[in-house]
Design a protein around this motif. Structure first.
Motif, PDB file in Angstrom:
ATOM      1  N   SER A 186      28.487  31.908 -16.999  1.00 43.78           N
ATOM      2  CA  SER A 186      28.854  33.145 -17.845  1.00 43.78           C
ATOM      3  C   SER A 186      28.756  32.404 -19.391  1.00 43.78           C
ATOM      4  O   SER A 186      28.374  33.180 -19.970  1.00 43.78           O
ATOM      5  N   VAL A 272      30.488  43.804 -14.012  1.00 41.20           N
ATOM      6  CA  VAL A 272      29.139  44.312 -14.688  1.00 41.20           C
ATOM      7  C   VAL A 272      28.082  44.217 -13.494  1.00 41.20           C
ATOM      8  O   VAL A 272      26.858  44.768 -14.029  1.00 41.20           O
ATOM      9  N   THR A 404      25.540  46.271 -20.817  1.00 40.39           N
ATOM     10  CA  THR A 404      25.668  45.401 -19.715  1.00 40.39           C
ATOM     11  C   THR A 404      25.942  44.183 -20.822  1.00 40.39           C
ATOM     12  O   THR A 404      27.026  43.308 -20.223  1.00 40.39           O
ATOM     13  N   SER A 405      25.216  43.488 -21.711  1.00 37.88           N
ATOM     14  CA  SER A 405      25.504  42.394 -22.451  1.00 37.88           C
ATOM     15  C   SER A 405      26.620  42.413 -23.182  1.00 37.88           C
ATOM     16  O   SER A 405      27.527  41.482 -23.350  1.00 37.88           O
ATOM     17  N   ILE A 408      29.428  41.745 -20.552  1.00 36.79           N
ATOM     18  CA  ILE A 408      29.357  40.572 -20.228  1.00 36.79           C
ATOM     19  C   ILE A 408      30.043  39.536 -21.704  1.00 36.79           C
ATOM     20  O   ILE A 408      30.976  38.624 -21.340  1.00 36.79           O
TER      21      ILE A 408
END
Length: 442
Positions: A186, A272, A404-405, A408
């Motif tokens: 991650s 996610v 999405t980013s 995260i």
């Protein structure tokens, strides 16, 4: 004498925390340096311009996750996407196959075995993807002249470089998890995303300087970004707590309870994964068609229809993207959380929900709550993923701001701060034990 010993032990604990932080920074620097090591035999200067001309959301997303490696034809071009894919596949298999499901319940030994299967599958997927990249590079329009010598050695070196780069990133990620802070994989994704922030800020200031972007619009964009981040943090930290009771004695037909606890259910149980699956599902065909478009394909009505209507901002794209996110939210949540198993565990531990019979009724009650939470979660992820696209294509945001980013980045920061806070609290408790003259090792 005792005072010196206490300060020494306290200093060692603080030193361990500092050493973990320094190791994390050093590992991420190695990752960033590796993104500038290109695969032999490719003209990287012209490649960046070529990819910029053929830019699509899918390419831009992969390039961002890899920290810009794709645009520089780096040995880290595949990034850790093969590992993410293999992790998702193995995780799904642990819910499907009974033997793997039992392996997951074995604790640490089962986790080590599952992690080993994940890495084997990662190696296989990285080899397949590296072969696909090496074979498709010469067929991309405009790419053939960027390869110095298209021969057998070019294919071999490209495949070996890409596979080795992915395996090296996984090794660095494991070291970060063990000796650094946070989850290593991650943190690598996080650093790749954050590495684009200076470029995005520079482009924004440049557009503001040349009046391509108004100051009012910039303030509105900043407000929306902070509002979205606030919503993400709020949802990620939110839980639905179900009060459970533990019975300690029974007289006739009456249960008398002495202890109560809570069964926490996260709103975003799927993480996610729905956003990643949906983005790949929608944008991958568009990217393939954009690479294959030529004079022979321009007259193909079907391909042109798919290419035009699966662009962000189109009605068909929005509908398919939203439907796929909702589907993957419910699909993955049902796989990741088993209400029947939770009900059985509560029954075995002597716990129950007030007013609900143990067993099937408890399972249905928890399932009903999870359906409501998943419905809220699916709407939340749809909004988080679509609002940035609206910002880019209707407000002309001069950088990629994907949902999405963003998910995260926020989740990684939360996990990082939580682990760091845990280390500081453990150090504080240790010093408290020392002051109370309680040495747990004695």
């Amino acid at each position: 004498m005792y005072k010196k010993k206490k300060n020494k032990n306290l200093g060692i604990s603080l030193f361990e925390i500092k050493k973990r932080i320094l190791f994390l920074i050093f590992s991420l620097l190695i990752f960033r340096l590796g993104t500038f090591i290109s695969v032999p035999g490719i003209n990287t200067t012209d490649l960046s311009q070529l990819l910029k001309n053929k830019e699509s959301n899918f390419i831009e997303m992969l390039n961002m996750f890899s920290g810009g490696s794709l645009s520089r034809a780096s040995i880290f071009s595949l990034g850790i996407m093969p590992y993410i894919s293999s992790s998702i596949i193995v995780q799904l298999l642990t819910f499907i196959y009974p033997s793997w499901k039992e392996l997951k319940k074995e604790g640490e030994s089962g986790r080590i075995q599952i992690n080993k299967y994940t890495k084997y599958l990662t190696l296989l997927l990285s080899i397949i993807q590296a072969i696909g990249v090496a074979l498709s590079l010469p067929n991309i329009p405009g790419m053939r002249q960027l390869i110095f010598n298209l021969d057998f050695y070019f294919y071999i070196t490209t495949i070996i470089s890409l596979v080795t780069g992915t395996i090296f990133l996984i090794w660095i990620g494991d070291l970060i998890t063990e000796y650094g802070l946070g989850n290593g994989i991650s943190m690598i994704i996080f650093s790749g995303i954050v590495a684009h922030l200076p470029i995005a800020i520079a482009h924004t200031l440049e557009d503001l300087k040349f009046h391509n972007l108004s100051f009012i619009m910039l303030m509105l964009i900043i407000f929306l970004i902070f509002f979205i981040i606030f919503c993400v943090v709020f949802i990620e930290k939110s839980q639905r707590k179900i009060t459970i009771y533990y019975s300690n004695r029974q007289q006739k037909n009456t249960l008398y309870c002495s202890n109560t606890a809570h069964l926490p259910l996260k709103i975003n149980m799927s993480g996610v994964i729905p956003a990643i699956f949906s983005s790949s599902f929608i944008l991958f065909p568009v990217t393939i068609i954009s690479w294959l478009k030529s004079n022979q394909l321009n007259n193909n009505v079907f391909l042109n229809f798919i290419y035009d209507n699966l662009q962000p901002g189109r009605l068909i794209y929005i509908c398919l993207y939203a439907i796929s996110i909702i589907f993957f939210c419910f699909f993955y949540t049902n796989l990741a959380f088993n209400s029947r198993e939770t009900s059985d565990n509560l029954k075995k531990s002597g716990a129950f929900i007030q007013g609900i019979r143990p067993g099937e009724n408890t399972s249905n009650y928890i399932k009903k709550i999870m359906f409501k939470l998943t419905s809220i979660n699916s709407i939340y992820i749809v909004l988080i993923c679509l609002i940035p696209d609206f910002m880019k294509f209707f407000m002309k945001v001069p950088f990629y701001f994907g949902g999405t980013s963003l998910l995260i980045v926020v989740v990684v920061i939360i996990d990082f701060l939580t682990q760091l806070q845990t280390l500081f609290m453990s150090n504080q408790y240790k010093s408290s034990f020392k002051r109370a003259n309680l040495n747990l090792h004695k």
